[in-house]
Every structure is written in C-alpha cells, then in structure tokens.
Design a protein around this motif. Sequence first.
Motif, PDB file in Angstrom:
ATOM      1  N   VAL A   1       0.778  -1.047   0.057  1.00 40.18           N
ATOM      2  CA  VAL A   1      -0.075   0.259   0.178  1.00 40.18           C
ATOM      3  C   VAL A   1       0.555   1.348   0.098  1.00 40.18           C
ATOM      4  CG1 VAL A   1      -0.486   0.420   2.247  1.00 40.18           C
ATOM      5  CG2 VAL A   1      -2.178   0.765   1.047  1.00 40.18           C
ATOM      6  N   ASP A   2       1.770   0.966   0.668  1.00 42.94           N
ATOM      7  CA  ASP A   2       3.059   2.319  -0.048  1.00 42.94           C
ATOM      8  C   ASP A   2       3.255   2.989  -0.348  1.00 42.94           C
ATOM      9  OD1 ASP A   2       2.941   2.839   3.348  1.00 42.94           O
ATOM     10  OD2 ASP A   2       4.464   1.490   3.242  1.00 42.94           O
ATOM     11  N   GLN A   3       2.767   2.266  -2.127  1.00 37.74           N
ATOM     12  CA  GLN A   3       3.462   2.299  -2.895  1.00 37.74           C
ATOM     13  C   GLN A   3       2.862   2.897  -4.555  1.00 37.74           C
ATOM     14  OE1 GLN A   3       5.719  -1.763  -3.559  1.00 37.74           O
ATOM     15  NE2 GLN A   3       7.154  -1.354  -4.464  1.00 37.74           N
ATOM     16  N   ILE A   4       0.961   2.791  -3.721  1.00 41.21           N
ATOM     17  CA  ILE A   4       0.645   3.307  -4.062  1.00 41.21           C
ATOM     18  C   ILE A   4       0.469   4.865  -4.732  1.00 41.21           C
ATOM     19  CG2 ILE A   4      -2.219   4.125  -4.570  1.00 41.21           C
ATOM     20  CD1 ILE A   4      -2.362   1.278  -2.933  1.00 41.21           C
ATOM     21  N   GLU A   5       0.601   5.627  -3.657  1.00 39.89           N
ATOM     22  CA  GLU A   5       1.468   7.118  -4.224  1.00 39.89           C
ATOM     23  C   GLU A   5       2.574   7.254  -5.268  1.00 39.89           C
ATOM     24  OE1 GLU A   5      -0.953   9.894  -3.462  1.00 39.89           O
ATOM     25  OE2 GLU A   5      -2.548   7.682  -2.839  1.00 39.89           O
ATOM     26  N   THR A   6       3.031   6.236  -5.192  1.00 41.70           N
ATOM     27  CA  THR A   6       4.609   7.178  -5.927  1.00 41.70           C
ATOM     28  C   THR A   6       4.096   6.223  -7.716  1.00 41.70           C
ATOM     29  OG1 THR A   6       6.274   6.534  -3.836  1.00 41.70           O
ATOM     30  CG2 THR A   6       6.844   6.333  -6.392  1.00 41.70           C
ATOM     31  N   ALA A   7       3.403   5.296  -7.090  1.00 45.42           N
ATOM     32  CA  ALA A   7       3.008   5.005  -9.131  1.00 45.42           C
ATOM     33  C   ALA A   7       1.782   6.771  -8.958  1.00 45.42           C
ATOM     34  CB  ALA A   7       2.308   4.186  -8.463  1.00 45.42           C
ATOM     35  N   ARG A   8       0.807   6.627  -8.519  1.00 45.38           N
ATOM     36  CA  ARG A   8      -0.241   7.377  -8.738  1.00 45.38           C
ATOM     37  C   ARG A   8       0.324   8.845  -9.691  1.00 45.38           C
ATOM     38  NH1 ARG A   8      -5.297   6.412  -5.431  1.00 45.38           N
ATOM     39  NH2 ARG A   8      -5.666   4.824  -5.599  1.00 45.38           N
ATOM     40  N   ALA A   9       1.507   9.405  -8.294  1.00 47.10           N
ATOM     41  CA  ALA A   9       2.244  10.490  -8.865  1.00 47.10           C
ATOM     42  C   ALA A   9       3.246  10.472 -10.315  1.00 47.10           C
ATOM     43  CB  ALA A   9       4.117  10.936  -7.742  1.00 47.10           C
TER      44      ALA A   9
END
Length: 89
Positions: free
Chosen positions: A43-51
Amino acid sequence: MFSIGEFSKITGLTVKTLRFYHEEGLSTPSFVDMATGYRHYNVDQIETARAILNCFIHGETFLDWSNLCCEAPCPEPTFPVANNCPALH
C-alpha cells in the motif's frame, strides 16, 4: 500486499507499464517471488505510482521522470484516479 494485477487496477498503470518501470528501476515491487517471478506491491507504493502516472499525464516523459524521480511534486490529478482500494479508506 497486492499482485501486479491488483496494483494495476488501484493505480491506473497497466501491468505492462509496471513491468517496464521495474525493469528500468523506476518503481520496484516490494517483493518478487523468485520461483515464479510474480511481482507484489504494498500500500505504501500506491501514491508513488500515482505520482508517476500523474506526471506523465501532465507531459513528463519517462526520461524526465527517471532523471527527476521525486525531486519535485507534479500537479494534483485533474481526473478521478482509481480509489477502489479498501486499504486507502
């Protein structure tokens, strides 16, 4: 932990794109099963992927992103991003 398919649906990035990012070192899965080669994300990687996706939508290229990689935030999304992940609510 999410399979690459689940992570793809959550982030809006295709499975093919996620594999490419991994191969290029732009976004590394949190775990790769050595027996199967399956990639898993947390879940911690979701925001980076969206960015990353958001930067591309705003005209950044893969080369631009790989050179800048998180130095400056991209603009906020102007469209709905897949928010169907129960872990985010």
